[in-house]
Motif scaffolding. Structure first.
Motif, PDB file in Angstrom:
ATOM      1  N   GLU A 176       0.635  -1.195   0.163  1.00 18.09           N
ATOM      2  CA  GLU A 176      -0.096   0.080   0.021  1.00 18.09           C
ATOM      3  C   GLU A 176       0.789   1.151   0.066  1.00 18.09           C
ATOM      4  OE1 GLU A 176      -3.859   2.129   2.652  1.00 18.09           O
ATOM      5  OE2 GLU A 176      -3.086  -0.031   2.941  1.00 18.09           O
TER       6      GLU A 176
ATOM      7  N   GLN B 290      -3.582   0.976  -3.162  1.00 22.21           N
ATOM      8  CA  GLN B 290      -4.580   1.308  -1.878  1.00 22.21           C
ATOM      9  C   GLN B 290      -4.686  -0.087  -1.378  1.00 22.21           C
ATOM     10  OE1 GLN B 290      -8.074   3.203  -3.306  1.00 22.21           O
ATOM     11  NE2 GLN B 290      -6.920   4.928  -4.161  1.00 22.21           N
ATOM     12  N   ALA B 291      -5.364  -0.121  -0.267  1.00 23.18           N
ATOM     13  CA  ALA B 291      -5.460  -1.634   0.519  1.00 23.18           C
ATOM     14  C   ALA B 291      -6.573  -2.380  -0.400  1.00 23.18           C
ATOM     15  CB  ALA B 291      -6.352  -1.303   1.663  1.00 23.18           C
ATOM     16  N   ASP B 292      -7.349  -1.867  -0.882  1.00 25.17           N
ATOM     17  CA  ASP B 292      -8.303  -2.575  -1.989  1.00 25.17           C
ATOM     18  C   ASP B 292      -7.415  -3.289  -3.312  1.00 25.17           C
ATOM     19  OD1 ASP B 292     -10.467  -2.209  -0.236  1.00 25.17           O
ATOM     20  OD2 ASP B 292     -11.437  -0.722  -2.013  1.00 25.17           O
ATOM     21  N   ASP B 293      -6.482  -2.466  -3.769  1.00 27.62           N
ATOM     22  CA  ASP B 293      -5.469  -3.160  -4.905  1.00 27.62           C
ATOM     23  C   ASP B 293      -4.821  -4.181  -4.303  1.00 27.62           C
ATOM     24  OD1 ASP B 293      -6.431  -0.934  -6.261  1.00 27.62           O
ATOM     25  OD2 ASP B 293      -5.120   0.486  -5.596  1.00 27.62           O
ATOM     26  N   MET B 294      -4.287  -4.026  -3.007  1.00 29.16           N
ATOM     27  CA  MET B 294      -3.313  -5.260  -2.603  1.00 29.16           C
ATOM     28  C   MET B 294      -4.165  -6.364  -2.172  1.00 29.16           C
ATOM     29  SD  MET B 294      -0.773  -3.657  -2.455  1.00 29.16           S
ATOM     30  CE  MET B 294       0.044  -5.304  -2.136  1.00 29.16           C
ATOM     31  N   GLU B 295      -5.394  -6.300  -1.993  1.00 30.31           N
ATOM     32  CA  GLU B 295      -6.185  -7.659  -1.775  1.00 30.31           C
ATOM     33  C   GLU B 295      -6.556  -8.359  -3.129  1.00 30.31           C
ATOM     34  OE1 GLU B 295     -10.884  -8.433  -0.943  1.00 30.31           O
ATOM     35  OE2 GLU B 295     -10.083  -7.039   0.299  1.00 30.31           O
ATOM     36  N   PHE B 296      -6.729  -7.492  -4.351  1.00 31.60           N
ATOM     37  CA  PHE B 296      -6.776  -7.984  -5.625  1.00 31.60           C
ATOM     38  C   PHE B 296      -5.403  -8.509  -6.064  1.00 31.60           C
ATOM     39  CE2 PHE B 296      -6.274  -6.835 -10.216  1.00 31.60           C
ATOM     40  CZ  PHE B 296      -7.006  -7.826 -10.794  1.00 31.60           C
TER      41      PHE B 296
ATOM     42  N   ASN C 132      -2.843  -9.679  -4.381  1.00 34.17           N
ATOM     43  CA  ASN C 132      -2.652 -10.799  -3.400  1.00 34.17           C
ATOM     44  C   ASN C 132      -3.318 -12.050  -4.129  1.00 34.17           C
ATOM     45  OD1 ASN C 132      -0.845  -9.711  -1.838  1.00 34.17           O
ATOM     46  ND2 ASN C 132      -1.921  -9.110  -0.475  1.00 34.17           N
ATOM     47  N   SER C 133      -4.567 -11.754  -4.328  1.00 36.02           N
ATOM     48  CA  SER C 133      -5.478 -12.768  -5.070  1.00 36.02           C
ATOM     49  C   SER C 133      -4.745 -13.457  -6.445  1.00 36.02           C
ATOM     50  CB  SER C 133      -6.814 -12.381  -5.476  1.00 36.02           C
ATOM     51  OG  SER C 133      -7.447 -12.025  -4.166  1.00 36.02           O
TER      52      SER C 133
ATOM     53  N   LYS D 191      -1.519 -13.240  -7.197  1.00 38.24           N
ATOM     54  CA  LYS D 191      -0.207 -13.831  -6.839  1.00 38.24           C
ATOM     55  C   LYS D 191      -0.531 -15.471  -6.435  1.00 38.24           C
ATOM     56  CE  LYS D 191       2.594 -10.323  -4.542  1.00 38.24           C
ATOM     57  NZ  LYS D 191       3.333 -10.180  -3.525  1.00 38.24           N
ATOM     58  N   SER D 192      -1.813 -15.458  -5.534  1.00 37.96           N
ATOM     59  CA  SER D 192      -2.174 -16.944  -5.021  1.00 37.96           C
ATOM     60  C   SER D 192      -2.584 -17.699  -6.041  1.00 37.96           C
ATOM     61  CB  SER D 192      -3.260 -16.866  -3.884  1.00 37.96           C
ATOM     62  OG  SER D 192      -4.240 -16.382  -4.621  1.00 37.96           O
TER      63      SER D 192
END
Length: 79
Positions: A40, A63-69, A71-72, A74-75
């Motif tokens: 972030e 932003q935090a929402d971008d990091m969630e996306f 990370n998805s 990446k996984s």
């Protein structure tokens, strides 16, 4: 999964393999960035210059929402 979907996946994989062969340092760059710089607040800037000299540039601040996306994504790549 039908035959057309399998053919499309094979075509995408073939294209990715050619891209990696043509630009061997780019995947290494993306790997380093994904491991060390995506957090972030990081600013990602993309600059594109055409053969005619036209330049296009943009950037995004993660932003935090971008990091969630991200990370998805990446996984998904780890499976």
């Amino acid at each position: 999964m039908d035959f057309n979907q399998i053919a499309m996946i094979q075509k995408i994989k073939s294209g990715m393999d050619r891209f990696r062969a043509n630009h061997p340092k780019f995947p290494l760059f993306l790997n380093a960035v994904s491991q060390n710089a995506l957090m972030e607040g990081t600013v990602i800037e993309i600059n594109v210059t055409t053969p005619e000299g036209r330049n296009y540039c943009t950037n995004v601040k993660l932003q935090a929402d971008d990091m969630e996306f991200l990370n998805s994504l990446k996984s998904m790549g780890q499976h």
